[in-house]
Scaffold this motif. Sequence first.
Motif, PDB file in Angstrom:
ATOM      1  N   ALA A   1       0.821  -1.211   0.000  1.00  0.00           N
ATOM      2  CA  ALA A   1       0.000   0.000   0.000  1.00  0.00           C
ATOM      3  C   ALA A   1       0.856   1.263   0.000  1.00  0.00           C
ATOM      4  O   ALA A   1       0.329   2.366  -0.198  1.00  0.00           O
ATOM      5  N   SER A   2       2.150   1.141   0.230  1.00  0.00           N
ATOM      6  CA  SER A   2       3.047   2.309   0.244  1.00  0.00           C
ATOM      7  C   SER A   2       4.462   1.818   0.503  1.00  0.00           C
ATOM      8  O   SER A   2       4.661   0.665   0.910  1.00  0.00           O
ATOM      9  N   THR A   3       5.409   2.707   0.329  1.00  0.00           N
ATOM     10  CA  THR A   3       6.791   2.345   0.653  1.00  0.00           C
ATOM     11  C   THR A   3       6.914   2.109   2.154  1.00  0.00           C
ATOM     12  O   THR A   3       7.647   1.228   2.603  1.00  0.00           O
ATOM     13  N   SER A   4       6.177   2.902   2.924  1.00  0.00           N
ATOM     14  CA  SER A   4       6.215   2.707   4.382  1.00  0.00           C
ATOM     15  C   SER A   4       5.765   1.288   4.727  1.00  0.00           C
ATOM     16  O   SER A   4       6.376   0.621   5.565  1.00  0.00           O
ATOM     17  N   GLU A   5       4.707   0.828   4.052  1.00  0.00           N
ATOM     18  CA  GLU A   5       4.262  -0.541   4.329  1.00  0.00           C
ATOM     19  C   GLU A   5       5.326  -1.555   3.901  1.00  0.00           C
ATOM     20  O   GLU A   5       5.527  -2.578   4.567  1.00  0.00           O
TER      21      GLU A   5
ATOM     22  N   SER B   1      19.182  11.295   6.715  1.00  0.00           N
ATOM     23  CA  SER B   1      18.234  10.734   5.753  1.00  0.00           C
ATOM     24  C   SER B   1      16.808  10.939   6.257  1.00  0.00           C
ATOM     25  O   SER B   1      16.565  11.712   7.186  1.00  0.00           O
ATOM     26  N   TYR B   2      15.924  10.199   5.612  1.00  0.00           N
ATOM     27  CA  TYR B   2      14.481  10.263   5.854  1.00  0.00           C
ATOM     28  C   TYR B   2      14.160   9.930   7.319  1.00  0.00           C
ATOM     29  O   TYR B   2      14.522   8.847   7.799  1.00  0.00           O
ATOM     30  N   PRO B   3      13.501  10.836   8.031  1.00  0.00           N
ATOM     31  CA  PRO B   3      13.352  10.636   9.485  1.00  0.00           C
ATOM     32  C   PRO B   3      12.346   9.563   9.905  1.00  0.00           C
ATOM     33  O   PRO B   3      12.277   9.234  11.080  1.00  0.00           O
TER      34      PRO B   3
ATOM     35  N   VAL C   1      19.758   1.654   1.771  1.00  0.00           N
ATOM     36  CA  VAL C   1      20.345   2.787   1.040  1.00  0.00           C
ATOM     37  C   VAL C   1      19.181   3.524   0.384  1.00  0.00           C
ATOM     38  O   VAL C   1      18.203   2.907  -0.039  1.00  0.00           O
ATOM     39  N   VAL C   2      19.301   4.841   0.348  1.00  0.00           N
ATOM     40  CA  VAL C   2      18.253   5.644  -0.274  1.00  0.00           C
ATOM     41  C   VAL C   2      18.929   6.397  -1.406  1.00  0.00           C
ATOM     42  O   VAL C   2      19.868   7.170  -1.181  1.00  0.00           O
ATOM     43  N   GLN C   3      18.488   6.109  -2.638  1.00  0.00           N
ATOM     44  CA  GLN C   3      19.099   6.827  -3.748  1.00  0.00           C
ATOM     45  C   GLN C   3      18.056   7.213  -4.783  1.00  0.00           C
ATOM     46  O   GLN C   3      17.346   6.355  -5.276  1.00  0.00           O
TER      47      GLN C   3
ATOM     48  N   ASN D   1      19.085  10.141  -2.119  1.00  0.00           N
ATOM     49  CA  ASN D   1      18.748  10.223  -0.698  1.00  0.00           C
ATOM     50  C   ASN D   1      17.873  11.444  -0.428  1.00  0.00           C
ATOM     51  O   ASN D   1      18.024  12.484  -1.057  1.00  0.00           O
ATOM     52  N   ASN D   2      16.947  11.275   0.500  1.00  0.00           N
ATOM     53  CA  ASN D   2      16.154  12.386   0.999  1.00  0.00           C
ATOM     54  C   ASN D   2      16.767  12.785   2.334  1.00  0.00           C
ATOM     55  O   ASN D   2      16.805  11.962   3.227  1.00  0.00           O
ATOM     56  N   PRO D   3      17.312  13.992   2.517  1.00  0.00           N
ATOM     57  CA  PRO D   3      17.150  15.162   1.660  1.00  0.00           C
ATOM     58  C   PRO D   3      18.390  15.533   0.843  1.00  0.00           C
ATOM     59  O   PRO D   3      18.335  16.515   0.121  1.00  0.00           O
TER      60      PRO D   3
ATOM     61  N   ALA E   1      17.061  -1.131  -0.986  1.00  0.00           N
ATOM     62  CA  ALA E   1      17.366   0.102  -1.728  1.00  0.00           C
ATOM     63  C   ALA E   1      16.069   0.863  -1.964  1.00  0.00           C
ATOM     64  O   ALA E   1      15.204   0.423  -2.725  1.00  0.00           O
ATOM     65  N   ASP E   2      15.960   1.997  -1.294  1.00  0.00           N
ATOM     66  CA  ASP E   2      14.782   2.853  -1.446  1.00  0.00           C
ATOM     67  C   ASP E   2      15.065   3.781  -2.622  1.00  0.00           C
ATOM     68  O   ASP E   2      15.903   4.685  -2.540  1.00  0.00           O
ATOM     69  N   GLU E   3      14.392   3.507  -3.738  1.00  0.00           N
ATOM     70  CA  GLU E   3      14.648   4.276  -4.961  1.00  0.00           C
ATOM     71  C   GLU E   3      13.395   5.041  -5.386  1.00  0.00           C
ATOM     72  O   GLU E   3      13.120   5.193  -6.579  1.00  0.00           O
ATOM     73  N   VAL E   4      12.648   5.539  -4.385  1.00  0.00           N
ATOM     74  CA  VAL E   4      11.379   6.200  -4.720  1.00  0.00           C
ATOM     75  C   VAL E   4      11.583   7.469  -5.560  1.00  0.00           C
ATOM     76  O   VAL E   4      10.707   7.872  -6.308  1.00  0.00           O
ATOM     77  N   PHE E   5      12.774   8.101  -5.432  1.00  0.00           N
ATOM     78  CA  PHE E   5      13.031   9.331  -6.201  1.00  0.00           C
ATOM     79  C   PHE E   5      13.875   9.069  -7.458  1.00  0.00           C
ATOM     80  O   PHE E   5      14.425  10.003  -8.035  1.00  0.00           O
ATOM     81  N   TRP E   6      14.009   7.806  -7.848  1.00  0.00           N
ATOM     82  CA  TRP E   6      14.940   7.439  -8.923  1.00  0.00           C
ATOM     83  C   TRP E   6      14.681   8.190 -10.222  1.00  0.00           C
ATOM     84  O   TRP E   6      15.609   8.563 -10.950  1.00  0.00           O
TER      85      TRP E   6
ATOM     86  N   LEU F   1       3.855   4.738  -6.287  1.00  0.00           N
ATOM     87  CA  LEU F   1       3.175   5.776  -7.072  1.00  0.00           C
ATOM     88  C   LEU F   1       3.293   7.160  -6.455  1.00  0.00           C
ATOM     89  O   LEU F   1       3.147   8.164  -7.140  1.00  0.00           O
ATOM     90  N   SER F   2       3.533   7.233  -5.141  1.00  0.00           N
ATOM     91  CA  SER F   2       3.471   8.538  -4.481  1.00  0.00           C
ATOM     92  C   SER F   2       4.500   9.492  -5.070  1.00  0.00           C
ATOM     93  O   SER F   2       4.224  10.678  -5.216  1.00  0.00           O
ATOM     94  N   LYS F   3       5.655   8.964  -5.439  1.00  0.00           N
ATOM     95  CA  LYS F   3       6.674   9.830  -6.043  1.00  0.00           C
ATOM     96  C   LYS F   3       6.679   9.659  -7.569  1.00  0.00           C
ATOM     97  O   LYS F   3       6.722  10.644  -8.298  1.00  0.00           O
ATOM     98  N   LEU F   4       6.626   8.412  -8.028  1.00  0.00           N
ATOM     99  CA  LEU F   4       6.815   8.146  -9.456  1.00  0.00           C
ATOM    100  C   LEU F   4       5.861   8.929 -10.338  1.00  0.00           C
ATOM    101  O   LEU F   4       6.259   9.495 -11.359  1.00  0.00           O
TER     102      LEU F   4
HETATM  103  C1  LIG Z   1      13.049   8.225   1.006  1.00  0.00           C
HETATM  104  C2  LIG Z   1      11.583   7.996   1.175  1.00  0.00           C
HETATM  105  N1  LIG Z   1      11.120   6.737   1.227  1.00  0.00           N
HETATM  106  C3  LIG Z   1       9.812   6.485   1.369  1.00  0.00           C
HETATM  107  C4  LIG Z   1       8.895   7.513   1.465  1.00  0.00           C
HETATM  108  C5  LIG Z   1       7.431   7.174   1.656  1.00  0.00           C
HETATM  109  O1  LIG Z   1       6.850   6.831   0.463  1.00  0.00           O
HETATM  110  P1  LIG Z   1       5.329   6.292   0.425  1.00  0.00           P
HETATM  111  O2  LIG Z   1       4.468   7.488   0.253  1.00  0.00           O
HETATM  112  O3  LIG Z   1       5.297   5.382  -0.757  1.00  0.00           O
HETATM  113  O4  LIG Z   1       5.094   5.574   1.706  1.00  0.00           O
HETATM  114  C6  LIG Z   1       9.335   8.825   1.418  1.00  0.00           C
HETATM  115  C7  LIG Z   1       8.378   9.938   1.533  1.00  0.00           C
HETATM  116  O5  LIG Z   1       8.695  11.099   1.449  1.00  0.00           O
HETATM  117  C8  LIG Z   1      10.711   9.081   1.280  1.00  0.00           C
HETATM  118  O6  LIG Z   1      11.193  10.324   1.259  1.00  0.00           O
END
Ligand SMILES: Cc1ncc(COP(=O)(O)O)c(C=O)c1O
Length: 389
Positions: free
Chosen positions: A89-93, A115-117, A159-161, A163-165, A191-196, A222-225
Amino acid sequence: MFSSRVPSLVPNRWSQMLSAFPPRVDLTVSNPTLVGLPYPPDLLAPLADPRGMAYHPASAGLSSAREAVAQLYRAQGLPVSPEQILLTASTSESYSLLAKLLCEPGEGFLVPQPSYPLFEHLLRAESCQTFFYPLPEETGFRLDAARISLREGVKAVVVVQPNNPTGTVVPPGEREALVALCRQRGWALVADEVFWEFPLSESPRQSFAGNPHCLTFVLGGLSKLVGLPQLKVGWMVVSGPEELAGEAFSRLEFLADTYLSVATPTQEALPEILSRGLAVRQGIGERVKANLQLLKQELAAFPFLQLLEPEGGWSAVLRFPRVVSEEDLVCELLEKSGVALYPGFFFDFPHEGFLVVSLLVPPEHLAFGLTALGRTLEGKLASCAEPGS
Ligand SMILES: Cc1ncc(COP(=O)(O)O)c(C=O)c1O
Protein backbone atom coordinates in the motif's frame (compact mmCIF):
# COMPACT_ATOMS: atom_id res chain seq x y z
CA MET A 1 -1.44 1.17 29.12
CA PHE A 2 0.44 1.74 25.87
CA SER A 3 3.29 -0.15 24.24
CA SER A 4 6.75 1.39 23.97
CA ARG A 5 6.54 0.97 20.21
CA VAL A 6 4.52 4.19 20.14
CA PRO A 7 6.16 7.25 21.69
CA SER A 8 4.12 9.91 23.44
CA LEU A 9 4.56 12.82 21.08
CA VAL A 10 5.86 16.14 22.32
CA PRO A 11 5.90 18.64 19.44
CA ASN A 12 9.13 20.61 19.13
CA ARG A 13 9.21 24.43 19.25
CA TRP A 14 8.98 24.88 15.48
CA SER A 15 6.09 22.41 15.11
CA GLN A 16 4.22 24.20 17.90
CA MET A 17 4.79 27.52 16.16
CA LEU A 18 3.39 26.16 12.88
CA SER A 19 -0.10 26.15 14.39
CA ALA A 20 0.32 29.66 15.82
CA PHE A 21 1.81 31.05 12.59
CA PRO A 22 0.50 29.10 9.56
CA PRO A 23 3.10 29.74 6.84
CA ARG A 24 2.32 31.97 3.86
CA VAL A 25 5.12 30.29 1.96
CA ASP A 26 5.77 26.66 2.81
CA LEU A 27 9.14 25.42 1.56
CA THR A 28 8.74 22.07 3.32
CA VAL A 29 6.03 20.71 1.01
CA SER A 30 6.60 17.16 -0.18
CA ASN A 31 3.01 16.55 -1.32
CA PRO A 32 2.99 16.95 -5.13
CA THR A 33 -0.80 17.24 -5.30
CA LEU A 34 -0.82 20.63 -3.52
CA VAL A 35 1.75 22.69 -5.43
CA GLY A 36 -0.12 23.69 -8.58
CA LEU A 37 1.34 21.03 -10.88
CA PRO A 38 -0.73 20.16 -13.96
CA TYR A 39 -2.44 16.77 -13.54
CA PRO A 40 -4.41 15.41 -16.54
CA PRO A 41 -8.08 15.78 -15.47
CA ASP A 42 -8.90 12.19 -16.48
CA LEU A 43 -5.86 10.69 -14.77
CA LEU A 44 -7.95 8.72 -12.28
CA ALA A 45 -10.69 7.70 -14.75
CA PRO A 46 -9.27 4.13 -14.97
CA LEU A 47 -10.30 3.62 -11.32
CA ALA A 48 -13.90 3.37 -12.54
CA ASP A 49 -13.10 0.29 -14.65
CA PRO A 50 -15.90 -2.27 -13.97
CA ARG A 51 -13.27 -4.99 -13.47
CA GLY A 52 -12.80 -3.41 -10.03
CA MET A 53 -16.27 -4.67 -9.06
CA ALA A 54 -15.06 -8.26 -8.63
CA TYR A 55 -12.70 -9.16 -5.79
CA HIS A 56 -9.98 -11.65 -6.71
CA PRO A 57 -7.57 -11.54 -3.76
CA ALA A 58 -3.94 -11.97 -4.82
CA SER A 59 -1.35 -11.72 -2.06
CA ALA A 60 1.51 -10.34 -4.20
CA GLY A 61 -0.88 -8.28 -6.35
CA LEU A 62 -2.75 -8.84 -9.62
CA SER A 63 -0.50 -10.18 -12.33
CA SER A 64 -1.44 -7.37 -14.76
CA ALA A 65 -0.34 -4.78 -12.18
CA ARG A 66 2.89 -6.64 -11.39
CA GLU A 67 3.66 -6.93 -15.10
CA ALA A 68 3.18 -3.15 -15.52
CA VAL A 69 5.61 -2.47 -12.67
CA ALA A 70 8.18 -4.96 -13.99
CA GLN A 71 7.93 -3.25 -17.36
CA LEU A 72 9.05 0.05 -15.77
CA TYR A 73 12.34 -1.59 -14.81
CA ARG A 74 12.78 -3.56 -18.02
CA ALA A 75 12.39 -0.28 -19.95
CA GLN A 76 15.58 0.82 -18.16
CA GLY A 77 17.36 -2.38 -19.18
CA LEU A 78 17.05 -3.96 -15.72
CA PRO A 79 16.37 -7.71 -15.49
CA VAL A 80 13.08 -7.70 -13.57
CA SER A 81 10.17 -10.11 -14.08
CA PRO A 82 6.60 -9.75 -12.73
CA GLU A 83 7.27 -12.74 -10.42
CA GLN A 84 9.77 -10.56 -8.55
CA ILE A 85 7.26 -7.77 -7.85
CA LEU A 86 5.17 -7.62 -4.68
CA LEU A 87 2.63 -4.81 -4.39
CA THR A 88 2.12 -2.97 -1.11
CA ALA A 89 0.00 0.00 0.00
CA SER A 90 3.05 2.31 0.24
CA THR A 91 6.79 2.34 0.65
CA SER A 92 6.22 2.71 4.38
CA GLU A 93 4.26 -0.54 4.33
CA SER A 94 7.10 -2.17 2.38
CA TYR A 95 9.50 -1.26 5.20
CA SER A 96 7.12 -2.71 7.79
CA LEU A 97 6.80 -5.97 5.87
CA LEU A 98 10.59 -6.19 5.53
CA ALA A 99 11.09 -5.66 9.25
CA LYS A 100 8.58 -8.46 9.93
CA LEU A 101 10.26 -10.68 7.36
CA LEU A 102 13.84 -10.22 8.53
CA CYS A 103 13.97 -9.25 12.20
CA GLU A 104 13.33 -10.78 15.57
CA PRO A 105 12.28 -8.14 18.12
CA GLY A 106 15.39 -6.15 19.05
CA GLU A 107 17.15 -6.76 15.75
CA GLY A 108 17.07 -4.04 13.12
CA PHE A 109 18.29 -2.23 10.04
CA LEU A 110 21.27 0.01 9.42
CA VAL A 111 20.01 3.26 7.93
CA PRO A 112 21.89 6.25 6.52
CA GLN A 113 22.36 9.46 8.44
CA PRO A 114 21.34 12.13 7.41
CA SER A 115 18.23 10.73 5.75
CA TYR A 116 14.48 10.26 5.85
CA PRO A 117 13.35 10.64 9.48
CA LEU A 118 10.56 8.04 9.38
CA PHE A 119 12.85 4.99 9.51
CA GLU A 120 13.16 5.06 13.28
CA HIS A 121 9.39 5.19 13.77
CA LEU A 122 8.67 2.50 11.20
CA LEU A 123 11.20 0.13 12.76
CA ARG A 124 10.21 0.89 16.32
CA ALA A 125 6.58 0.11 15.47
CA GLU A 126 7.82 -3.39 14.54
CA SER A 127 9.78 -3.70 17.83
CA CYS A 128 12.96 -3.33 15.82
CA GLN A 129 16.07 -1.23 16.30
CA THR A 130 17.45 1.48 14.09
CA PHE A 131 21.22 1.39 13.69
CA PHE A 132 22.87 4.28 11.86
CA TYR A 133 25.76 4.57 9.44
CA PRO A 134 27.06 7.96 8.39
CA LEU A 135 26.93 9.48 4.95
CA PRO A 136 30.15 11.38 5.65
CA GLU A 137 30.18 15.13 5.13
CA GLU A 138 33.66 14.84 3.51
CA THR A 139 32.14 12.77 0.67
CA GLY A 140 29.35 15.29 0.15
CA PHE A 141 27.02 13.01 2.13
CA ARG A 142 27.59 10.02 -0.17
CA LEU A 143 27.79 6.41 0.95
CA ASP A 144 31.23 5.16 1.96
CA ALA A 145 30.92 1.41 2.60
CA ALA A 146 34.08 1.42 4.75
CA ARG A 147 32.24 3.61 7.27
CA ILE A 148 29.45 1.06 7.82
CA SER A 149 30.32 -0.52 11.14
CA LEU A 150 29.45 -4.05 12.00
CA ARG A 151 26.84 -4.18 14.72
CA GLU A 152 25.18 -7.01 16.58
CA GLY A 153 21.54 -7.49 15.53
CA VAL A 154 21.75 -5.93 12.06
CA LYS A 155 19.65 -7.77 9.45
CA ALA A 156 19.68 -5.33 6.55
CA VAL A 157 21.31 -2.17 5.25
CA VAL A 158 19.08 0.53 3.82
CA VAL A 159 20.35 2.79 1.04
CA VAL A 160 18.25 5.64 -0.27
CA GLN A 161 19.10 6.83 -3.75
CA PRO A 162 18.64 9.66 -4.43
CA ASN A 163 18.75 10.22 -0.70
CA ASN A 164 16.15 12.39 1.00
CA PRO A 165 17.15 15.16 1.66
CA THR A 166 20.76 15.28 0.33
CA GLY A 167 19.86 14.06 -3.17
CA THR A 168 22.98 11.88 -3.30
CA VAL A 169 23.25 8.47 -4.99
CA VAL A 170 25.53 5.51 -4.20
CA PRO A 171 28.88 6.19 -5.94
CA PRO A 172 29.72 3.43 -8.47
CA GLY A 173 32.79 2.14 -6.59
CA GLU A 174 30.86 1.91 -3.32
CA ARG A 175 28.13 -0.20 -4.87
CA GLU A 176 30.35 -3.28 -5.17
CA ALA A 177 31.78 -2.75 -1.68
CA LEU A 178 28.27 -2.54 -0.25
CA VAL A 179 27.08 -5.70 -2.00
CA ALA A 180 30.22 -7.54 -0.86
CA LEU A 181 29.60 -6.40 2.72
CA CYS A 182 26.00 -7.64 2.60
CA ARG A 183 27.07 -11.01 1.24
CA GLN A 184 29.83 -11.38 3.77
CA ARG A 185 27.63 -10.45 6.74
CA GLY A 186 24.46 -12.21 5.50
CA TRP A 187 22.61 -8.88 5.48
CA ALA A 188 19.81 -8.02 3.09
CA LEU A 189 20.12 -4.87 1.00
CA VAL A 190 17.11 -2.55 0.97
CA ALA A 191 17.37 0.10 -1.73
CA ASP A 192 14.78 2.85 -1.45
CA GLU A 193 14.65 4.28 -4.96
CA VAL A 194 11.38 6.20 -4.72
CA PHE A 195 13.03 9.33 -6.20
CA TRP A 196 14.94 7.44 -8.92
CA GLU A 197 13.07 8.99 -11.84
CA PHE A 198 13.99 12.53 -10.78
CA PRO A 199 17.67 13.00 -11.62
CA LEU A 200 19.13 16.48 -11.18
CA SER A 201 22.63 15.84 -12.52
CA GLU A 202 24.48 13.73 -15.04
CA SER A 203 26.45 11.84 -12.40
CA PRO A 204 26.72 8.08 -12.97
CA ARG A 205 24.18 6.00 -11.07
CA GLN A 206 22.88 2.47 -11.12
CA SER A 207 19.68 1.03 -9.71
CA PHE A 208 19.86 -2.05 -7.47
CA ALA A 209 16.71 -3.54 -9.08
CA GLY A 210 17.37 -7.14 -10.06
CA ASN A 211 20.75 -7.27 -8.24
CA PRO A 212 21.53 -11.02 -8.14
CA HIS A 213 24.52 -10.93 -5.77
CA CYS A 214 22.80 -10.62 -2.38
CA LEU A 215 19.21 -10.63 -1.13
CA THR A 216 17.94 -7.29 -2.41
CA PHE A 217 14.68 -5.40 -2.07
CA VAL A 218 14.21 -2.32 -4.23
CA LEU A 219 11.35 -0.07 -3.11
CA GLY A 220 9.27 2.18 -5.32
CA GLY A 221 5.75 3.54 -5.46
CA LEU A 222 3.17 5.78 -7.07
CA SER A 223 3.47 8.54 -4.48
CA LYS A 224 6.67 9.83 -6.04
CA LEU A 225 6.82 8.15 -9.46
CA VAL A 226 3.62 9.71 -10.75
CA GLY A 227 2.87 12.12 -7.89
CA LEU A 228 -0.14 10.19 -6.58
CA PRO A 229 0.37 9.48 -2.85
CA GLN A 230 -3.40 9.21 -2.36
CA LEU A 231 -3.63 6.02 -4.47
CA LYS A 232 -1.65 4.08 -1.87
CA VAL A 233 0.38 1.81 -4.13
CA GLY A 234 3.97 0.84 -3.53
CA TRP A 235 6.06 -2.17 -4.48
CA MET A 236 9.17 -4.19 -3.84
CA VAL A 237 11.41 -5.80 -6.42
CA VAL A 238 12.87 -8.92 -4.81
CA SER A 239 16.11 -10.38 -6.17
CA GLY A 240 19.29 -12.17 -5.09
CA PRO A 241 20.67 -15.70 -5.14
CA GLU A 242 17.76 -17.72 -6.57
CA GLU A 243 16.85 -19.93 -3.63
CA LEU A 244 17.14 -17.16 -1.06
CA ALA A 245 15.13 -14.66 -3.13
CA GLY A 246 12.44 -17.30 -3.76
CA GLU A 247 12.17 -18.09 -0.05
CA ALA A 248 12.01 -14.37 0.81
CA PHE A 249 9.31 -13.81 -1.79
CA SER A 250 7.05 -16.60 -0.59
CA ARG A 251 7.39 -15.47 3.03
CA LEU A 252 6.55 -11.89 1.99
CA GLU A 253 3.53 -13.20 0.12
CA PHE A 254 2.41 -14.93 3.30
CA LEU A 255 2.72 -11.65 5.23
CA ALA A 256 0.98 -9.66 2.50
CA ASP A 257 -1.81 -12.23 2.45
CA THR A 258 -2.65 -11.45 6.06
CA TYR A 259 -3.46 -7.84 5.08
CA LEU A 260 -4.30 -7.79 1.34
CA SER A 261 -3.97 -4.04 1.64
CA VAL A 262 -3.88 -2.87 -1.98
CA ALA A 263 -7.37 -2.07 -3.30
CA THR A 264 -8.55 -4.07 -6.33
CA PRO A 265 -9.73 -1.07 -8.43
CA THR A 266 -6.30 0.55 -7.97
CA GLN A 267 -4.53 -2.64 -9.04
CA GLU A 268 -6.78 -3.05 -12.08
CA ALA A 269 -6.13 0.58 -13.03
CA LEU A 270 -2.38 0.51 -12.37
CA PRO A 271 -1.11 -0.18 -15.93
CA GLU A 272 -3.20 2.68 -17.32
CA ILE A 273 -2.37 5.04 -14.46
CA LEU A 274 1.34 4.40 -14.90
CA SER A 275 1.03 5.27 -18.55
CA ARG A 276 -1.15 8.38 -18.04
CA GLY A 277 1.00 9.41 -15.09
CA LEU A 278 4.01 9.90 -17.33
CA ALA A 279 2.80 13.47 -17.92
CA VAL A 280 2.78 14.13 -14.16
CA ARG A 281 6.23 12.63 -13.75
CA GLN A 282 7.52 14.92 -16.49
CA GLY A 283 5.78 17.92 -14.88
CA ILE A 284 7.39 17.17 -11.51
CA GLY A 285 10.79 16.59 -13.16
CA GLU A 286 10.62 19.93 -14.93
CA ARG A 287 9.49 21.74 -11.77
CA VAL A 288 12.34 20.41 -9.60
CA LYS A 289 14.96 21.06 -12.29
CA ALA A 290 13.73 24.62 -12.92
CA ASN A 291 13.58 25.29 -9.17
CA LEU A 292 17.14 24.07 -8.73
CA GLN A 293 18.26 26.61 -11.34
CA LEU A 294 16.19 29.32 -9.68
CA LEU A 295 17.71 28.44 -6.33
CA LYS A 296 21.19 28.84 -7.76
CA GLN A 297 20.30 32.24 -9.24
CA GLU A 298 18.77 33.47 -5.99
CA LEU A 299 21.74 32.26 -3.98
CA ALA A 300 24.06 34.45 -6.07
CA ALA A 301 22.78 37.41 -3.99
CA PHE A 302 23.63 35.61 -0.74
CA PRO A 303 27.10 34.08 -1.11
CA PHE A 304 27.14 32.99 2.55
CA LEU A 305 24.46 30.38 1.70
CA GLN A 306 26.01 27.28 0.18
CA LEU A 307 24.08 24.75 -1.88
CA LEU A 308 24.99 21.06 -1.58
CA GLU A 309 24.48 20.01 -5.20
CA PRO A 310 21.79 17.29 -5.32
CA GLU A 311 22.09 14.45 -7.84
CA GLY A 312 18.36 13.81 -7.78
CA GLY A 313 15.15 14.02 -5.78
CA TRP A 314 12.77 16.73 -4.67
CA SER A 315 14.85 18.70 -2.19
CA ALA A 316 18.02 20.71 -1.79
CA VAL A 317 20.21 21.26 1.25
CA LEU A 318 21.67 24.65 2.14
CA ARG A 319 24.57 25.23 4.50
CA PHE A 320 24.45 28.53 6.40
CA PRO A 321 26.97 30.29 8.64
CA ARG A 322 26.48 29.25 12.23
CA VAL A 323 25.57 32.69 13.58
CA VAL A 324 22.21 31.36 14.74
CA SER A 325 20.91 27.90 15.60
CA GLU A 326 18.78 26.03 13.07
CA GLU A 327 15.82 26.09 15.43
CA ASP A 328 16.04 29.83 16.15
CA LEU A 329 16.42 30.56 12.44
CA VAL A 330 13.42 28.50 11.26
CA CYS A 331 11.27 29.87 14.11
CA GLU A 332 12.21 33.45 13.28
CA LEU A 333 11.52 32.92 9.56
CA LEU A 334 8.11 31.51 10.36
CA GLU A 335 7.16 34.22 12.81
CA LYS A 336 8.53 37.26 10.99
CA SER A 337 8.36 36.31 7.29
CA GLY A 338 5.71 33.57 7.19
CA VAL A 339 8.21 31.16 5.60
CA ALA A 340 8.46 27.49 6.64
CA LEU A 341 11.77 25.68 6.10
CA TYR A 342 13.02 22.41 7.58
CA PRO A 343 15.94 22.61 9.98
CA GLY A 344 18.74 20.12 9.24
CA PHE A 345 18.36 18.44 12.63
CA PHE A 346 15.04 16.95 11.48
CA PHE A 347 17.14 14.76 9.18
CA ASP A 348 20.02 14.12 11.60
CA PHE A 349 22.79 16.08 9.94
CA PRO A 350 26.04 15.64 11.88
CA HIS A 351 26.03 19.21 13.20
CA GLU A 352 24.15 22.51 13.09
CA GLY A 353 24.09 24.82 10.07
CA PHE A 354 21.82 23.08 7.53
CA LEU A 355 18.39 23.80 6.08
CA VAL A 356 16.30 21.69 3.72
CA VAL A 357 14.31 23.31 0.93
CA SER A 358 11.62 21.57 -1.13
CA LEU A 359 12.10 21.92 -4.89
CA LEU A 360 8.49 20.96 -5.52
CA VAL A 361 7.08 24.32 -4.47
CA PRO A 362 5.73 27.02 -6.84
CA PRO A 363 8.77 28.99 -8.09
CA GLU A 364 7.48 32.30 -6.73
CA HIS A 365 7.32 30.74 -3.26
CA LEU A 366 10.88 29.53 -3.58
CA ALA A 367 12.09 32.99 -4.63
CA PHE A 368 10.17 34.70 -1.80
CA GLY A 369 11.37 32.25 0.83
CA LEU A 370 15.01 32.41 -0.24
CA THR A 371 15.00 36.20 -0.19
CA ALA A 372 13.50 36.17 3.31
CA LEU A 373 16.12 33.63 4.42
CA GLY A 374 19.00 35.56 2.83
CA ARG A 375 17.93 38.88 4.36
CA THR A 376 17.40 37.36 7.81
CA LEU A 377 20.88 35.87 7.75
CA GLU A 378 22.37 39.09 6.35
CA GLY A 379 20.95 40.89 9.38
CA LYS A 380 22.48 38.35 11.76
CA LEU A 381 25.87 38.46 10.07
CA ALA A 382 25.86 42.26 10.21
CA SER A 383 25.05 42.29 13.92
CA CYS A 384 27.80 39.73 14.57
CA ALA A 385 30.25 41.98 12.75
CA GLU A 386 29.36 45.01 14.87
CA PRO A 387 32.11 46.01 17.30
CA GLY A 388 31.47 44.67 20.78
CA SER A 389 29.00 42.03 19.59
C1 LIG B 1 13.05 8.22 1.01
C2 LIG B 1 11.58 8.00 1.18
N1 LIG B 1 11.12 6.74 1.23
C3 LIG B 1 9.81 6.49 1.37
C4 LIG B 1 8.90 7.51 1.47
C5 LIG B 1 7.43 7.17 1.66
O1 LIG B 1 6.85 6.83 0.46
P1 LIG B 1 5.33 6.29 0.43
O2 LIG B 1 4.47 7.49 0.25
O3 LIG B 1 5.30 5.38 -0.76
O4 LIG B 1 5.09 5.57 1.71
C6 LIG B 1 9.34 8.83 1.42
C7 LIG B 1 8.38 9.94 1.53
O5 LIG B 1 8.69 11.10 1.45
C8 LIG B 1 10.71 9.08 1.28
O6 LIG B 1 11.19 10.32 1.26
